[in-house]
Design a protein around this motif. Structure first.
Motif, PDB file in Angstrom:
ATOM      1  N   LYS A 403       0.830  -1.206   0.000  1.00 56.43           N
ATOM      2  CA  LYS A 403       0.000   0.000   0.000  1.00 56.43           C
ATOM      3  C   LYS A 403       0.868   1.261   0.000  1.00 56.43           C
ATOM      4  O   LYS A 403       0.587   2.227  -0.715  1.00 56.43           O
ATOM      5  N   GLU A 404       1.920   1.258   0.805  1.00 52.97           N
ATOM      6  CA  GLU A 404       2.782   2.444   0.891  1.00 52.97           C
ATOM      7  C   GLU A 404       3.489   2.723  -0.427  1.00 52.97           C
ATOM      8  O   GLU A 404       3.583   3.874  -0.871  1.00 52.97           O
ATOM      9  N   LYS A 405       4.018   1.693  -1.063  1.00 53.70           N
ATOM     10  CA  LYS A 405       4.800   1.864  -2.283  1.00 53.70           C
ATOM     11  C   LYS A 405       3.958   1.753  -3.553  1.00 53.70           C
ATOM     12  O   LYS A 405       4.476   1.948  -4.647  1.00 53.70           O
ATOM     13  N   GLN A 406       2.674   1.403  -3.395  1.00 47.03           N
ATOM     14  CA  GLN A 406       1.765   1.252  -4.532  1.00 47.03           C
ATOM     15  C   GLN A 406       2.305   0.244  -5.553  1.00 47.03           C
ATOM     16  O   GLN A 406       2.374   0.496  -6.758  1.00 47.03           O
ATOM     17  N   ILE A 407       2.698  -0.911  -5.019  1.00 42.86           N
ATOM     18  CA  ILE A 407       3.250  -1.980  -5.841  1.00 42.86           C
ATOM     19  C   ILE A 407       2.436  -3.260  -5.625  1.00 42.86           C
ATOM     20  O   ILE A 407       1.554  -3.317  -4.770  1.00 42.86           O
ATOM     21  N   VAL A 408       2.754  -4.275  -6.409  1.00 43.12           N
ATOM     22  CA  VAL A 408       2.188  -5.609  -6.227  1.00 43.12           C
ATOM     23  C   VAL A 408       3.284  -6.513  -5.695  1.00 43.12           C
ATOM     24  O   VAL A 408       4.380  -6.575  -6.259  1.00 43.12           O
TER      25      VAL A 408
END
Length: 502
Positions: A403-408
């Motif tokens: 969520k913080e880095k907006q990654i999968v």
């Protein structure tokens, strides 16, 4: 896919079922006990049974199961542990009285009570259920300790006694039943999918007890267990006039001196998963290896003989993968940093040494494009965010990081967790212990890269890749053994996995 609910949500679904069906709570308990009883009768059709019942509704289930076993003319011993007040829950009290009418012998457990198990007795564990929220102590803990010291088969009702449905700590696991089988009502529990709990949960399955489906649908949860029907819908169909350009051009940066196998495996997996075109960028000395091993791939040569020190122009590529076998030498670190500066919004997957590199360089985090996919195993993930005390803590950290880095994130392991940038977590059901072998992760990276190049959104590419990866391994062990599985076997069984998927 199957939704995974918290304990309090499950109680809400029970309540909705009672109100909306409508059905009396004691009758819902009877229905659940009967579903459990049928599975126990299949697992152990003739052996004597010891039933351990607690004071709550889980104990009520156990008492109902005991009655059903007695009616089947099974040899049954019953041990009942009451609360400090000496009371049972209302429905447990009803089942206690029903059981009394069978003229069976019930032993009420005190601190000094010993159950003295016989070697052929199966144990039905119904001490505590999903409502437990504090570590077990007293007579309950003593009874659990005695059971765990024996080799008898244990079947737990809904959840092993002492185990929390969601996140567990070392403290509560000290007094937790070690079940061989856990039969869960309606839905799996999050705890079943975390590595630290395997020795307590054993083999688990879910039985349908007819809970209110609307209440389940309406309950919000970030956790899901992928199923075949749902994942197969993610797979795109192909039409007659598609061509290789339709399915994307992927760039893979992989390999170093002594680790060219990683580049070969990832390239083969990428091609076998349907990519239109693949260019693999490798150290100069790997050229002949790649051209002879993977003739379907185009090869781009690094200026360095032994490692990745640069990247080609990225304009022509729809998706980029980097990491398998690249090492962590200074020139490779620089090459990765430069690639991240230029990648823009292109689809990206990072694996292995690429993850190890960014774990040591905060600048890299800031350059990751939104929806980039990272594929760490637990050790690599701990290097990213620091060590975790247990699998529960690691999963919580992974959700926060995504969520913080907006990654999968693909957090690899049994029931690999694919975590989206919105915090939703999809557990994967395919795969087996044979996949704990060198090169398995390289194969997964190649599959992910292929799906990204074909235009799948990052979360779909990750989920589909993980499912297919595990499915291919499962197909192999149908005719082989987990001990003999190697990474190449996964690639060789991808065609069968795709056939099964469709």
């Amino acid at each position: 896919m199957t939704k995974i609910l918290e304990a309090q949500q499950i109680r809400g679904v029970d309540k909705a079922t009672i109100e909306n069906e409508p059905i009396a709570s004691i009758d819902l308990m009877e229905r659940a006990a009967e579903a459990f009883f049928k599975r126990v009768a299949e697992l152990s059709p003739n052996d004597p049974v010891v039933v351990l019942a607690g004071p709550g509704n889980n104990g009520g289930d156990a008492l109902a199961v005991a009655r059903m076993l007695i009616q089947q003319e099974r040899e049954v011993r019953i041990f009942l542990v009451k609360s400090s007040s000496g009371k049972l829950s209302p429905d447990a009290e009803i089942n206690f009285k029903r059981l009394r009418n069978t003229n069976c012998s019930i032993t009420e457990v005190e601190k000094s009570t010993k159950i003295n198990l016989q070697s052929n007795e199966w144990i039905v564990d119904g001490l505590f259920g999903s409502g437990l929220n504090k570590p077990v102590s007293g007579a309950f803990a003593q009874l659990i300790s005695e059971v765990n010291e024996m080799d008898n088969k244990v079947v737990s009702i809904d959840v092993p006694s002492g185990l929390y449905c969601e996140y567990n700590t070392d403290e509560n696991l000290k007094s937790c039943i070690k079940a061989d089988y856990t039969i869960s009502f309606q839905l799996p529990k999050l705890a079943f999918l975390l590595a630290d709990n395997y020795s307590f949960v054993g083999d688990w399955e879910v039985v349908d007890i007819g809970l209110d489906q609307k209440a389940i649908v309406d309950a919000e949860s970030p956790f899901f267990l992928t199923d075949h029907t749902e994942i197969s819908r993610l797979s795109k169909s192909r039409n007659k006039f598609d061509h290789k350009g339709t399915f994307g051009h992927a760039l893979l940066l992989a390999g170093s001196y002594g680790k060219m196998g990683a580049a070969v495996l990832a390239s083969k997996a990428c091609l076998r998963s349907g990519v239109g075109l693949l260019t693999t960028h490798i150290p100069r000395l790997g050229y002949e290896i790649m051209q002879s091993s993977v003739p379907e791939a185009m090869v781009n040569i690094d200026r360095s003989d032994i490692l990745i020190s640069e990247h080609p122009d990225l304009e022509d590529y729809k998706a980029i993968g980097i990491g398998p076998g690249i090492g962590t030498k200074p020139n490779t670190i620089t090459a990765l940093f430069e690639l991240l500066q230029e990648v823009g919004s292109k689809a990206l997957v990072l694996d292995a040494d690429a993850i190890n590199i960014i774990s040591k360089d905060e600048r890299s985090w800031k350059l990751l494009p939104e929806n980039a996919i990272l594929t760490p195993h637990p050790g690599e993930f701990d290097r990213l965010v620091g060590k975790s005390a247990n699998a529960s803590e690691r999963l919580q950290k992974a959700v926060v990081l995504a969520k913080e880095k907006q990654i999968v994130l693909i957090l690899k392991g049994a029931y690999t967790a694919v975590i989206n940038k919105d915090g939703k977590c999809y557990f994967n059901p395919t795969g087996n212990p044979g996949m704990a072998t060198a090169g398995s992760g390289d194969v997964l990276t190649g599959i992910v890269l292929s799906f990204l190049a074909q235009g799948y959104p990052s979360i779909d590419a990750a989920r589909l890749a993980v499912y297919i990866h595990g499915l291919a391994a499962d197909i192999f062990v149908e005719d082989g053994y987990v001990e003999s599985l190697i990474a190449s076997d996964i690639i060789n069984h991808l065609k069968a996995a795709f056939r099964f998927l469709h």
